[in-house]
Design an enzyme around this catalytic site. Structure first.
Site, PDB file in Angstrom:
ATOM      1  N   ARG A  25     -67.644 -88.191 -23.457  1.00 40.89           N
ATOM      2  CA  ARG A  25     -67.695 -88.394 -22.145  1.00 40.89           C
ATOM      3  C   ARG A  25     -69.115 -87.675 -21.595  1.00 40.89           C
ATOM      4  O   ARG A  25     -69.474 -86.792 -22.179  1.00 40.89           O
ATOM      5  CB  ARG A  25     -66.346 -87.510 -21.382  1.00 40.89           C
ATOM      6  CG  ARG A  25     -65.199 -88.408 -21.463  1.00 40.89           C
ATOM      7  CD  ARG A  25     -64.003 -87.788 -20.754  1.00 40.89           C
ATOM      8  NE  ARG A  25     -63.625 -86.412 -21.252  1.00 40.89           N
ATOM      9  CZ  ARG A  25     -64.144 -85.437 -20.809  1.00 40.89           C
ATOM     10  NH1 ARG A  25     -64.999 -85.247 -19.610  1.00 40.89           N
ATOM     11  NH2 ARG A  25     -63.574 -84.365 -21.107  1.00 40.89           N
ATOM     12  N   TYR A  67     -67.499 -95.691 -25.200  1.00 38.77           N
ATOM     13  CA  TYR A  67     -66.733 -94.366 -25.611  1.00 38.77           C
ATOM     14  C   TYR A  67     -65.576 -93.957 -24.756  1.00 38.77           C
ATOM     15  O   TYR A  67     -65.953 -93.718 -23.510  1.00 38.77           O
ATOM     16  CB  TYR A  67     -67.631 -93.542 -25.952  1.00 38.77           C
ATOM     17  CG  TYR A  67     -66.881 -92.539 -27.293  1.00 38.77           C
ATOM     18  CD1 TYR A  67     -67.203 -93.056 -28.572  1.00 38.77           C
ATOM     19  CD2 TYR A  67     -66.062 -91.408 -27.049  1.00 38.77           C
ATOM     20  CE1 TYR A  67     -66.623 -92.145 -29.528  1.00 38.77           C
ATOM     21  CE2 TYR A  67     -65.548 -90.860 -27.843  1.00 38.77           C
ATOM     22  CZ  TYR A  67     -65.938 -91.279 -29.313  1.00 38.77           C
ATOM     23  OH  TYR A  67     -65.279 -90.531 -30.371  1.00 38.77           O
ATOM     24  N   LYS A 105     -59.152 -91.766 -17.989  1.00 38.96           N
ATOM     25  CA  LYS A 105     -59.672 -90.612 -17.140  1.00 38.96           C
ATOM     26  C   LYS A 105     -59.997 -91.147 -16.020  1.00 38.96           C
ATOM     27  O   LYS A 105     -59.922 -90.515 -14.608  1.00 38.96           O
ATOM     28  CB  LYS A 105     -61.096 -90.064 -17.709  1.00 38.96           C
ATOM     29  CG  LYS A 105     -60.740 -89.233 -19.069  1.00 38.96           C
ATOM     30  CD  LYS A 105     -59.455 -88.180 -19.214  1.00 38.96           C
ATOM     31  CE  LYS A 105     -59.428 -87.574 -20.509  1.00 38.96           C
ATOM     32  NZ  LYS A 105     -58.351 -86.580 -20.602  1.00 38.96           N
ATOM     33  N   HIS A 117     -53.951 -83.640 -15.658  1.00 41.72           N
ATOM     34  CA  HIS A 117     -54.622 -83.592 -16.995  1.00 41.72           C
ATOM     35  C   HIS A 117     -53.427 -82.642 -18.005  1.00 41.72           C
ATOM     36  O   HIS A 117     -53.779 -81.517 -18.342  1.00 41.72           O
ATOM     37  CB  HIS A 117     -56.052 -82.973 -17.146  1.00 41.72           C
ATOM     38  CG  HIS A 117     -56.567 -83.146 -18.414  1.00 41.72           C
ATOM     39  ND1 HIS A 117     -57.756 -82.301 -18.704  1.00 41.72           N
ATOM     40  CD2 HIS A 117     -56.480 -84.070 -19.377  1.00 41.72           C
ATOM     41  CE1 HIS A 117     -58.130 -82.910 -19.797  1.00 41.72           C
ATOM     42  NE2 HIS A 117     -57.379 -83.882 -20.075  1.00 41.72           N
ATOM     43  N   SER A 146     -60.013 -80.494 -22.287  1.00 43.32           N
ATOM     44  CA  SER A 146     -60.151 -81.267 -23.388  1.00 43.32           C
ATOM     45  C   SER A 146     -60.211 -80.764 -24.758  1.00 43.32           C
ATOM     46  O   SER A 146     -61.133 -79.545 -24.836  1.00 43.32           O
ATOM     47  CB  SER A 146     -61.471 -82.258 -23.321  1.00 43.32           C
ATOM     48  OG  SER A 146     -61.120 -82.956 -21.887  1.00 43.32           O
ATOM     49  N   CYS A 202     -58.372 -78.739 -26.479  1.00 43.45           N
ATOM     50  CA  CYS A 202     -57.916 -77.367 -26.542  1.00 43.45           C
ATOM     51  C   CYS A 202     -56.389 -77.276 -27.102  1.00 43.45           C
ATOM     52  O   CYS A 202     -55.467 -76.385 -27.032  1.00 43.45           O
ATOM     53  CB  CYS A 202     -57.747 -76.509 -25.209  1.00 43.45           C
ATOM     54  SG  CYS A 202     -59.331 -76.359 -24.764  1.00 43.45           S
ATOM     55  N   ASP A 230     -51.584 -85.941 -22.782  1.00 43.53           N
ATOM     56  CA  ASP A 230     -53.030 -85.803 -22.035  1.00 43.53           C
ATOM     57  C   ASP A 230     -52.742 -85.916 -20.579  1.00 43.53           C
ATOM     58  O   ASP A 230     -53.546 -85.078 -19.995  1.00 43.53           O
ATOM     59  CB  ASP A 230     -53.855 -86.968 -22.324  1.00 43.53           C
ATOM     60  CG  ASP A 230     -55.357 -86.616 -22.219  1.00 43.53           C
ATOM     61  OD1 ASP A 230     -55.720 -85.459 -22.177  1.00 43.53           O
ATOM     62  OD2 ASP A 230     -56.115 -87.654 -21.497  1.00 43.53           O
ATOM     63  N   ARG A 234     -62.100 -89.577 -33.019  1.00 43.01           N
ATOM     64  CA  ARG A 234     -60.629 -89.833 -32.576  1.00 43.01           C
ATOM     65  C   ARG A 234     -59.990 -90.768 -33.136  1.00 43.01           C
ATOM     66  O   ARG A 234     -60.291 -91.821 -33.832  1.00 43.01           O
ATOM     67  CB  ARG A 234     -61.005 -90.539 -31.018  1.00 43.01           C
ATOM     68  CG  ARG A 234     -61.921 -89.566 -30.166  1.00 43.01           C
ATOM     69  CD  ARG A 234     -60.961 -88.655 -29.336  1.00 43.01           C
ATOM     70  NE  ARG A 234     -61.612 -87.746 -28.334  1.00 43.01           N
ATOM     71  CZ  ARG A 234     -61.120 -87.135 -27.450  1.00 43.01           C
ATOM     72  NH1 ARG A 234     -59.902 -87.421 -27.319  1.00 43.01           N
ATOM     73  NH2 ARG A 234     -61.692 -86.417 -26.616  1.00 43.01           N
ATOM     74  N   PHE A 265     -50.095 -73.288 -33.208  1.00 39.52           N
ATOM     75  CA  PHE A 265     -49.442 -74.242 -33.728  1.00 39.52           C
ATOM     76  C   PHE A 265     -47.728 -74.123 -33.592  1.00 39.52           C
ATOM     77  O   PHE A 265     -47.457 -73.963 -32.665  1.00 39.52           O
ATOM     78  CB  PHE A 265     -49.928 -74.624 -35.072  1.00 39.52           C
ATOM     79  CG  PHE A 265     -51.466 -74.782 -35.331  1.00 39.52           C
ATOM     80  CD1 PHE A 265     -51.960 -75.853 -34.617  1.00 39.52           C
ATOM     81  CD2 PHE A 265     -52.018 -73.832 -35.955  1.00 39.52           C
ATOM     82  CE1 PHE A 265     -53.462 -76.053 -34.638  1.00 39.52           C
ATOM     83  CE2 PHE A 265     -53.455 -74.091 -35.878  1.00 39.52           C
ATOM     84  CZ  PHE A 265     -54.096 -74.990 -35.246  1.00 39.52           C
TER      85      PHE A 265
HETATM   86  C1  OXD Z   1     -60.323 -85.654 -22.906  1.00 38.21           C
HETATM   87  C2  OXD Z   1     -59.757 -86.781 -23.722  1.00 38.21           C
HETATM   88  O1  OXD Z   1     -61.670 -85.900 -23.197  1.00 38.21           O
HETATM   89  O2  OXD Z   1     -58.494 -86.512 -23.442  1.00 38.21           O
HETATM   90  O3  OXD Z   1     -59.894 -84.942 -22.228  1.00 38.21           O
HETATM   91  O4  OXD Z   1     -60.217 -87.834 -24.282  1.00 38.21           O
HETATM   92 MN    MN Z   2     -57.778 -85.239 -22.066  1.00 40.98          MN
END
Ligand code: OXD
Ligand code: MN
Length: 600
Positions: A79, A217, A226, A246, A268, A270, A297, A386, A510
């Site tokens: 992004r 992308y 998004k 989010h 993102s 994390c 997400d 991804r 985890f």
């Molecule tokens: C981000 C995604 O960048 O979910 O947050 O792709």
């Molecule tokens: Mn995201």
């Protein structure tokens, strides 16, 4: 002049949609127009075309049937927040958290880029629904794009095609007779020349419109994600009394069979996907704990008749970060991507299986750019590579994920990557305090967006790149949910990423995050203890089930401790951050912060 190419048949009677497609065709001059119906045969044709022109490369069909590799332009891998704009008529409505351009200037700029850009290309019309097709919480959009790769991804990530178009037509007719307050979101996308100097992602929330040019992308191009489900939807949600966040959504089933749904916001890359698909430690599984994935997400939620917040996942698939995904970190994700998956920018092994750093110790044959793998060139998989896969392929996908009314949320969790200061978990005193905790979230940046990695920045509610309006108004909107009759979730903050003096993570993370989740569920039920501190209710090591986890005295201290000196500095920094939003900042939030800062 007829704007449509010869022989074009529009399959809809919705004048507003036909008129928009005609207008876009007039501007972009495509060779042909294809209305997407979402069928299997359409998908198969798209894939065949992309295989023929090299957009998709086949992967090992024995190990990964129905799966493909896409290598993006090396300058188009994430992004682009610096090229992303929110275009409201009043600049202050976009706020200091967004890049702004006036709608007139932005339209002019974008229309110049779009002029004639689809010559010789196909213009795809992609009707989609964000959320279960029969859900009152779901919303529809139409993306026009000249990228077959985008269409294929949208088919996995959204409810795309004929059923969405039928809903759009129904809502369009209701809208025209004044019975429905929203029409579909219009997203116009072209990959253009993939030139980073001719790349912009523009949002027009007042018009429910998006224009994206020059990138193919992820979040730049799959406009349902998004652009629609966060930036436009957050704006719409404010007007209509709901929240577009989010956040992952996960159901935690205890041995008694009760399910508590948790919504959790992390920036993102994390670990939202890992937490959404968590597999509890064996001792938990033996007792009967289960984890159900609703979304990884995005979360749309609104108050139900009982005052609780009910949430849907507007997406239908996962666009997950590949590196780090392994049989140890996320077996459910790994199992999900064994078939029917589009991989983007991963490496491959010598027998043509997708490969990324952290998967296993095989040595890749090719890197994400298709070069022979050479450690000197950096990682084999791009750090933001991804997988795109249907949520239905996830073994832990919840049987309630498609419930039209959504799932009731028991807890909201905020979190980020914080190497120091921030303990493993704490609980907000009340909703206002919870909103303050969300508003002051900080995290070290990751590869999900272009720019430096590992720099600590404030990322309120993990929405810094995604809030479609002024953060001050957004915080006020969050606060407004606390009203008579509300039965709001408890709010927590977690930090899985605390490091010791040796720079190593102190918490195993985890599956072991289940221990923290059990404590949170216990708090929701009023069954477990904590100590009150200035930052909220903090468990001590004895309040969390740590059986089988080895923690050094330093780890116990840092994960369960409160460091008043460190927090004094943090409160000061948060104060500076909040005051940057000026007079629109809600008083209640500033007062909440000031009371903490004064007591520190
Ligand atoms: C981000 C995604 O960048 O979910 O947050 O792709
Ligand atoms: Mn995201």
């Amino acid at each position: 002049m007829n704007a449509f190419p010869k022989d074009h048949q529009a399959p809809t009677t919705l004048d507003a949609l036909n008129a928009w497609v005609a207008e876009v065709a007039r501007l972009t001059q495509p060779a042909r127009i294809q209305w997407c119906d979402g069928s299997d045969s359409e998908y198969a044709e798209l894939i065949a075309e992309m295989q023929a022109d090299g957009t998709l490369l086949p992967l090992n069909a024995d190990t990964h049937p129905g799966s493909w590799l896409h290598r993006s332009d090396p300058e188009d891998v994430a992004r682009v927040e610096h090229l992303t704009f929110v275009c409201t008529s009043d600049r202050d409505d976009a706020g200091p958290n967004n890049h702004w351009m006036s709608p007139a200037d932005a339209h002019a700029k974008m229309d110049e880029l779009f002029a004639g850009c689809m010559r010789g290309r196909t213009l795809y019309v992609v009707p989609y629904c964000m959320g279960p097709i029969d859900s009152p919480l779901a919303r529809c959009g139409v993306e026009i794009t000249d990228s077959a790769y985008v269409v294929a991804n949208m088919r996995i990530m959204t409810r795309m095609g004929a059923a969405a178009l039928a809903r759009i037509e129904r809502e369009g007719r209701l809208h025209d007779s004044g019975l429905h307050n929203s029409v579909f979101v219009r997203g116009l996308h072209s990959i253009g020349e993939l030139d980073p100097d001719r790349r912009f992602i523009m949002h027009f929330p007042e018009e429910l419109a998006i224009k994206s040019y020059g990138s193919g992308y992820g979040g730049n191009a799959l406009l349902g994600k998004k652009c629609h489900a966060l930036r436009i939807a957050s704006h719409q949600a404010r007007k209509e009394g709901w929240l577009a966040e989010h956040m992952l959504i996960v159901g935690i089933e205890n041995p008694q069979g009760e399910i508590h749904y948790i919504a959790a916001a992390f920036p993102s890359a994390c670990g939202k996907t890992n937490l959404a698909m968590l597999i509890p430690p064996q001792s938990y599984r033996e007792k009967g704990w289960k984890v159900w994935t609703v979304g990884d997400d995005i979360c749309w939620m609104r108050p139900g008749a009982d005052g609780r917040l009910y949430a849907i996942n507007p997406e239908a698939g996962f666009f997950g970060v590949a590196p780090g995904t392994s049989a140890q970190s996320n077996p459910n994700a790994l199992e999900s991507v064994q078939s029917n998956t589009i991989f983007t920018n991963v490496g491959v092994t010598d027998d043509n299986q997708p490969w990324w750093e952290g998967l296993d110790d095989r040595v890749p044959a090719k890197d994400w750019q298709g070069r022979d793998y050479d450690k000197a060139n950096g990682p084999a998989a791009h750090p933001n590579s991804r997988f795109t896969v249907s949520a239905r392929q996830c073994p832990s996908y919840s049987s309630h994920a498609e419930d039209p009314q959504g799932v009731p949320i028991s807890a909201i969790v905020f979190g980020g990557r914080r190497a120091s200061l921030v303990p493993l978990v704490f609980e907000a005193r009340d909703w206002t305090h919870g909103v303050l905790i969300g508003a002051s979230m900080g995290s070290e940046t990751t590869a999900a967006a272009t720019g430096a990695v590992g720099v600590m920045r404030r990322d309120p509610m993990a929405m810094k790149p995604f809030c479609g309006y002024n953060f001050a108004d957004y915080f006020a909107h969050w606060l407004s949910f606390d009203k008579p009759g509300a039965n709001l979730p408890k709010v927590f903050h977690v930090n899985w990423f605390r490091k010791g003096d040796d720079g190593k993570f102190l918490w195993p993370g985890f599956g072991d995050n289940m221990r923290v989740i059990e404590w949170m569920v216990g708090r929701v039920k009023g069954e477990v203890g904590a100590v009150d501190t200035l930052i909220g209710a903090l468990p001590q090591a004895e309040h969390v089930n740590l059986d089988g986890v080895e923690l050094s005295p330093e780890a116990r201290d840092k994960l369960f401790g409160f460091d008043p000196d460190g927090w004094r500095g943090e409160f000061e920094d948060i104060g500076t951050f909040l005051s940057g939003f000026g007079p629109r900042m809600p008083r209640a939030l500033l007062e909440e912060h000031q009371s903490k800062a004064a007591a520190a």
